[in-house]
Design a protein around this motif. Structure first.
Motif, PDB file in Angstrom:
ATOM      1  N   TYR A  58      83.875  13.611  65.566  1.00 55.16           N
ATOM      2  CA  TYR A  58      83.439  14.892  65.003  1.00 55.16           C
ATOM      3  C   TYR A  58      81.947  14.794  64.722  1.00 55.16           C
ATOM      4  CZ  TYR A  58      84.229  11.997  60.900  1.00 55.16           C
ATOM      5  OH  TYR A  58      84.223  10.945  60.021  1.00 55.16           O
ATOM      6  N   ASP A  64      72.315   9.453  54.519  1.00 59.73           N
ATOM      7  CA  ASP A  64      72.671   9.938  53.189  1.00 59.73           C
ATOM      8  C   ASP A  64      71.705  11.062  52.862  1.00 59.73           C
ATOM      9  OD1 ASP A  64      74.648   7.975  52.765  1.00 59.73           O
ATOM     10  OD2 ASP A  64      73.116   6.529  52.141  1.00 59.73           O
ATOM     11  N   ASN A  94      77.253  11.977  52.510  1.00 54.75           N
ATOM     12  CA  ASN A  94      76.974  10.564  52.760  1.00 54.75           C
ATOM     13  C   ASN A  94      77.050  10.273  54.250  1.00 54.75           C
ATOM     14  OD1 ASN A  94      76.398   9.329  50.230  1.00 54.75           O
ATOM     15  ND2 ASN A  94      78.556   9.596  49.656  1.00 54.75           N
ATOM     16  N   TYR A  97      79.997  11.071  57.100  1.00 55.10           N
ATOM     17  CA  TYR A  97      80.897  12.160  56.711  1.00 55.10           C
ATOM     18  C   TYR A  97      80.711  13.365  57.625  1.00 55.10           C
ATOM     19  CZ  TYR A  97      82.510   9.716  52.571  1.00 55.10           C
ATOM     20  OH  TYR A  97      83.101   8.799  51.741  1.00 55.10           O
TER      21      TYR A  97
ATOM     22  N   ARG B   3      71.376   7.243  42.492  1.00 58.04           N
ATOM     23  CA  ARG B   3      70.960   6.845  43.827  1.00 58.04           C
ATOM     24  C   ARG B   3      69.796   5.880  43.721  1.00 58.04           C
ATOM     25  NH1 ARG B   3      72.676   9.948  48.031  1.00 58.04           N
ATOM     26  NH2 ARG B   3      74.050  11.639  47.417  1.00 58.04           N
ATOM     27  N   ASN B 183      86.462   5.272  50.593  1.00 60.17           N
ATOM     28  CA  ASN B 183      87.641   6.123  50.374  1.00 60.17           C
ATOM     29  C   ASN B 183      88.223   6.669  51.663  1.00 60.17           C
ATOM     30  OD1 ASN B 183      87.413   5.804  47.637  1.00 60.17           O
ATOM     31  ND2 ASN B 183      86.213   7.692  47.337  1.00 60.17           N
ATOM     32  N   GLU B 184      87.360   6.949  52.637  1.00 59.02           N
ATOM     33  CA  GLU B 184      87.832   7.661  53.818  1.00 59.02           C
ATOM     34  C   GLU B 184      88.217   6.751  54.964  1.00 59.02           C
ATOM     35  OE1 GLU B 184      85.459   8.597  51.955  1.00 59.02           O
ATOM     36  OE2 GLU B 184      86.292  10.482  51.206  1.00 59.02           O
ATOM     37  N   GLN B 196      89.065  11.321  58.867  1.00 58.27           N
ATOM     38  CA  GLN B 196      89.099   9.939  58.409  1.00 58.27           C
ATOM     39  C   GLN B 196      88.194   9.089  59.300  1.00 58.27           C
ATOM     40  OE1 GLN B 196      93.352   9.570  58.713  1.00 58.27           O
ATOM     41  NE2 GLN B 196      93.542   9.299  56.501  1.00 58.27           N
ATOM     42  N   ILE B 197      87.698   8.011  58.732  1.00 58.82           N
ATOM     43  CA  ILE B 197      86.798   7.143  59.492  1.00 58.82           C
ATOM     44  C   ILE B 197      87.561   5.873  59.856  1.00 58.82           C
ATOM     45  CG2 ILE B 197      84.630   5.859  59.418  1.00 58.82           C
ATOM     46  CD1 ILE B 197      83.650   7.889  57.325  1.00 58.82           C
ATOM     47  N   ASP B 224      86.015   3.460  46.895  1.00 58.25           N
ATOM     48  CA  ASP B 224      84.652   3.455  46.354  1.00 58.25           C
ATOM     49  C   ASP B 224      84.713   3.457  44.831  1.00 58.25           C
ATOM     50  OD1 ASP B 224      83.293   3.563  48.857  1.00 58.25           O
ATOM     51  OD2 ASP B 224      83.823   5.683  48.999  1.00 58.25           O
ATOM     52  N   SER B 250      74.063   0.774  51.511  1.00 57.15           N
ATOM     53  CA  SER B 250      72.953   1.692  51.664  1.00 57.15           C
ATOM     54  C   SER B 250      72.547   2.248  50.290  1.00 57.15           C
ATOM     55  CB  SER B 250      73.425   2.782  52.633  1.00 57.15           C
ATOM     56  OG  SER B 250      72.396   3.669  52.916  1.00 57.15           O
ATOM     57  N   ALA B 251      71.881   3.381  50.323  1.00 56.06           N
ATOM     58  CA  ALA B 251      71.418   3.953  49.061  1.00 56.06           C
ATOM     59  C   ALA B 251      72.123   5.271  48.765  1.00 56.06           C
ATOM     60  CB  ALA B 251      69.900   4.135  49.114  1.00 56.06           C
ATOM     61  N   GLY B 252      73.295   5.491  49.334  1.00 55.54           N
ATOM     62  CA  GLY B 252      74.049   6.706  49.091  1.00 55.54           C
ATOM     63  C   GLY B 252      74.702   6.681  47.711  1.00 55.54           C
ATOM     64  N   SER B 253      75.273   7.820  47.317  1.00 52.78           N
ATOM     65  CA  SER B 253      75.819   7.907  45.969  1.00 52.78           C
ATOM     66  C   SER B 253      77.071   7.053  45.807  1.00 52.78           C
ATOM     67  CB  SER B 253      76.140   9.367  45.640  1.00 52.78           C
ATOM     68  OG  SER B 253      77.150   9.831  46.503  1.00 52.78           O
ATOM     69  N   LYS B 254      77.681   6.643  46.919  1.00 52.06           N
ATOM     70  CA  LYS B 254      78.872   5.801  46.813  1.00 52.06           C
ATOM     71  C   LYS B 254      78.623   4.376  47.285  1.00 52.06           C
ATOM     72  CE  LYS B 254      82.262   9.487  47.060  1.00 52.06           C
ATOM     73  NZ  LYS B 254      83.259  10.159  47.908  1.00 52.06           N
ATOM     74  N   ASP B 255      77.364   3.990  47.354  1.00 48.89           N
ATOM     75  CA  ASP B 255      77.038   2.644  47.819  1.00 48.89           C
ATOM     76  C   ASP B 255      76.938   1.698  46.636  1.00 48.89           C
ATOM     77  OD1 ASP B 255      77.018   3.364  50.500  1.00 48.89           O
ATOM     78  OD2 ASP B 255      74.995   4.171  50.319  1.00 48.89           O
TER      79      ASP B 255
END
Lengths: 638, 638
Positions: A58, A64, A94, A97, B3, B183-184, B196-197, B224, B250-255
């Motif tokens: 997709y 990010d 992120n 996604y 972040r 999470n994904e 989903q990944i 996460d 990385s520097a993402g909000s869930k990293d």
């Protein structure tokens, strides 16, 4: 038992030639098994592997940051920031996604200013699909992931997982039986008497050969009794692919290997002109190889390295990778790189004339195909902004140079027959890989003129003459040879049932029709522009004219995913996704040939393949191909 | 969670330098386990390995033919054949079988004429030990088979078996835990929803790293959630040698990787100036490395190849072998070869100044040590009778050139301290191997003068001045530097209890005393000849004067096996076999230094090692060594 002397000892190369020739049918027959792809490390594909899923599956964020609607960012600059509202103009996102409607672009986190929980401010506009990994960017469903005879590396396994290929046909591991013989030999740990000989070769042989995709079983130690030895060979050769005897290959009074093989089958060679290693017996029983290895470890090791190992590689098609050589080459492309970072540029490599040419592969951090396809890496050091087209580069090889020397570079217009050709070439010579790059028909002419490729695909209509390709090539080259690969149907690829009722170029301008285009150097783009011009249609009238894809398959995928309604492309691409197709033209697709490649054995192989019925039949199954002139050559001289 | 942005990104080389420096103690500590030698393929020795048995363990036939008493063959020639009687003058013998008293030589089957069942005729005489593999020819009991940090190949395992080494100390495989987070992400085979990944990196990481002597366990996928991630790291770091997290670097909000490591230990690096690969986190928890790998596969692959792989190689001392490079070098020796056969000559290789020098290893088909020690193979083609000393040769490398560039060549007089030095050098730098050859003291001087070695051992007494080595070297070189390694006791090595009562050189002429000598270029031989001359003893008076061995240990072994009663040699060699020793002289053993090696970092390392208390203590344990002047340098200028 009579003593034998070596008769007519031969040189090693001659020996291998004679022996392998006798084993021709044995090598030709592949033993295939199906295994889980996740357990496929170091295994060899037995058939071409086709992607079951687009990678990525997709449109996803490559950064990010925030997903935005690109139109709403237009006009933003340093002095005129644009404020965006969460839930309306943007969403936080992120890496990896999905980008969902209505969002179509991404702004990285470093480039936004947060105003409050619901608002951010930006000072740069973005175009559609900026920092978006488009569906199928790395590979499209239906495309070939690997040809047959590809040895799977760690990243290849991940690539298969991404392409949802969970079961794969591979070459069965070779089953080898090693039979130690000799009255006095015993397991080294079980030595009790002074003059017993420790049986130490088995371990060397097993450990050495199992490194090359073989399973080696060790038989119990047999006494020096020709009947016992013969019985075991006769029984076990049904079950094993190769039997090795050690020792007894010499000319001593207890050396039964020669006689045992001779009684059961045929000894091809006894004695080789090498030192150490002379006393080897190479035979065939039941159309399978049976080899008597010398007893002295150094001799044994030489026969293993120079005869048994090549035999296994020939039978299993296993490729050994290396990664320690650095060669000098030239870049086939102008490359822009970051001034603040060292870039790892993965490249395909081929030898064109005297030069090693580095073809850049896909550069995105997510494109695992670049690892699978790499022949080497070019490091672009920090501080270097541009590597010029033709500039010298150091290539850190990831595959053996000997194999890279066999690579065939095909650069130019994209066509699905090139995948088919890549697989057929492997089928007939496992050591030849095709490295291809899609740069369009015009790019292909340049790659031949500059010496960057062996072959270049093209389909360029000269509207004035109705002739294909030749007048375009003449602008760059005086003398050349051009060979037809196929005719192919070009037309409108549309949704199943053609809901927008596209029949001709005028229909592309209709309200609500979303077009998807090819890039400027593509022959298909030139075909479009020629027709638009002829009919007086302005590109501005076509919604989506500026949206470009780099291959027929990626274009068809975009339609399949309902991101567009129509695009110009080949029938075979429409067929992959079960889309409908409205024919527009039957065009000629030719391969322009590099001079130095004309007398190359690999060119001969390609000629033999494409003119074979087997190839033609497979090609026609793809749909839209007509191979009536395949292999026909046009020669143009000044 | 706030972040983060990357602060102070560093270049890759700098990053590795800083990180590995922080891990210094981690790298220094070896985790050792004992395993069966037969299961040791690809494992790394953790300590020096000493031979438990001579290889071969008895005098054995190197040919199929007849065992004879050499004296009885004297006088045989084309016109005067000698007839031998079975059971009295000869016995039939096969390759590898023992030569028992009274037989001492072998005639190959091709060179005998069979008269009847009990008699054969020969037309060539043979000298003692012709075509006999002498006990200990490949290695003697008590000698070092491998230094520590040697990666075991298939032939190495067989070599260990022959030397009756059945259990070995090896570096424990590294235990690595890989924790996928997100999470994904889901197992690729279990994807159900569109966005989903697929978790595909784990397979790439596991398959890639397990190639380098590591065991990689894959944790279940974690959500996460920083607390869950922290708890797992805190718990598992006790049990594992390395934890890898993927992704979240990385520097993402869930990293969360940065924060998790920072809370539990220390982040050393976050962000590297490379592309792809920037978002990596390198940290330390519990003095062990914890690394956050980027999520994109190409980025992940780069961090694996350029940081995690070197980390594993540093920790486990694993060496990766290659075998595809060919370099040009020069032969350090004149080589006679068979005109009718292609010879595979295994060589040690080192770079001395600008030249790659090839040192021939033992050539017999049975000498497996040559495979274990080889850096490459020189093929001497059929038709070539001689390769001259200094002649250019092509070397087909069997180890990586980068490692071979580190080899230190020590050619000259044999001494047991050189084994000790080889092991110590590996201990302090696993990438440095010592390649040594025993050519005697005079041969050593020539090897330095001709540029064939970095160092040469020697112990040549000038009887006129009482000075060692310098006057001999001056005959070949005007300027040089000489360094003392040790003083060592030379003397008579005799049977336990000294049954023949050997006290001085005169005793060597006594009836029933069998002497075993060293070869002509050996300093020990010169010491003997000097004393015989001084005392007016003729070599003819000494039984066995013409029987030569090439090392102190082989000489001592011959006495141990009761094949001789006495020989001149060093005390340490007598100690190995628990023989008695009658001191004759305390001599100076020096190393002559190649000019270009003087400012080499490897020379500095050797200086540091030999002057260390640790080395001196180990040396003195061998017996007969006095290290009072070790490291002292004499400089001679014209």
């Amino acid at each position: 038992m009579k003593r034998r002397f070596y008769l007519n000892k031969k040189d090693l190369e001659e020996t291998v030639g004679i022996y392998f020739n006798e084993l021709k049918d044995y090598f030709l027959k592949d033993d295939i098994e199906y295994i889980k792809a996740r357990e496929g490390i170091n295994r060899i594909t037995a058939l071409p592997i086709i992607a079951n899923e687009n990678v990525p599956s997709y449109n996803s964020s490559a950064m990010d940051g925030i997903a935005v609607i690109s139109k709403r960012t237009y006009g933003a600059n340093e002095s005129n920031p644009v404020i965006l509202e969460k839930g309306k103009d943007f969403e936080y996102i992120n890496t990896g996604y999905p980008i969902n409607n209505p969002y179509d672009s991404v702004i990285m986190i470093e480039n936004i200013e947060i105003i409050d929980d619901g608002h951010v401010q930006i000072r740069n506009s973005v175009y559609p699909y900026k920092d978006v990994r488009k569906v199928g960017e790395d590979i499209c469903k239906g495309e070939m992931v690997f040809p047959r005879y590809h040895t799977l590396t760690s990243s290849d396994i991940s690539f298969l997982m991404m392409a949802k290929v969970f079961e794969i046909p591979v070459i069965r591991k070779m089953k080898i039986l090693l039979i130690p013989t000799g009255n006095e030999i015993v397991k080294p740990e079980e030595l009790t008497e002074e003059f017993q000989i420790p049986e130490t070769n088995s371990l060397m042989i097993k450990n050495y050969l199992e490194h090359f995709n073989a399973v080696v079983d060790i038989n119990e130690i047999l006494p020096d009794d020709i009947n016992i030895i013969k019985n075991i060979i006769a029984e076990k050769i049904k079950e094993y692919d190769l039997i090795l005897l050690n020792a007894g290959s010499s000319a001593g009074s207890k050396d039964f290997t020669y006689h045992a093989i001779n009684d059961l089958g045929k000894v091809i060679i006894h004695g080789i002109n090498i030192k150490p290693g002379k006393p080897a017996v190479l035979g065939i029983v039941n159309e399978k190889p049976v080899i008597g290895l010398p007893g002295f470890p150094v001799s044994c090791n030489i026969i293993m390295e120079d005869i048994v190992k090549p035999l296994i590689l020939n039978k299993t098609k296993y490729e050994i990778y290396y990664d320690n050589e650095i060669i000098e080459g030239i870049s086939a492309k102008r490359i822009h790189s970051s001034i603040t970072e060292k870039e790892y540029l993965r490249v395909g490599v081929g030898k064109v004339g005297e030069n090693y040419v580095a073809i850049p592969l896909k550069r995105g951090a997510a494109n695992i195909s670049a690892i699978s396809k790499q022949d080497g890496i070019v490091y672009i050091e920090k501080g270097i902004e541009v590597v010029e087209d033709g500039e010298e580069v150091s290539i850190h090889l990831k595959r053996s140079k000997k194999l890279i020397d066999n690579n065939i570079l095909i650069i130019g217009s994209h066509d699905l027959l090139l995948y088919l050709l890549a697989d057929f070439v492997k089928k007939y010579d496992k050591n030849i890989n095709i490295v291809s790059a899609n740069v369009g028909s015009l790019g292909g002419i340049l790659s031949i003129a500059k010496g960057y490729s062996h072959l270049a695909g093209m389909h360029l209509l000269d509207p004035e003459t109705g002739e294909y390709n030749i007048s375009y090539i003449k602008e760059y080259m005086d003398d050349f040879k051009l060979m037809n690969l196929s005719y192919r149907e070009q037309g409108f690829i549309v949704q199943k049932g053609n809901p927008k009722k596209i029949k001709d170029f005028e229909d592309l301008t209709k309200d609500g029709v979303r077009y998807i285009n090819r890039q400027k150097t593509a022959g298909t783009r030139i075909l479009l522009d020629y027709n638009l011009d002829k009919k007086g249609i302005s590109p501005k009238e076509i919604h989506g004219y500026s949206d470009e894809e780099y291959s027929h398959v990626n274009l068809a995928l975009k339609i399949k995913k309902d991101m567009a309604d129509v695009g110009l492309g080949i029938r075979a691409a429409a067929n992959i996704y079960n889309l409908d197709f409205v024919p527009v033209a039957l065009e000629r697709y030719d391969l322009l040939i590099q001079d130095s490649f004309l007398n190359d054995k690999r060119f001969e192989l390609i000629m033999n393949i494409i003119t074979s019925n087997e190839f033609k039949e497979e090609a026609e199954k793809l749909g839209g191909y007509i191979l009536k002139d395949t292999g026909k050559i046009w020669e143009v001289v000044k």
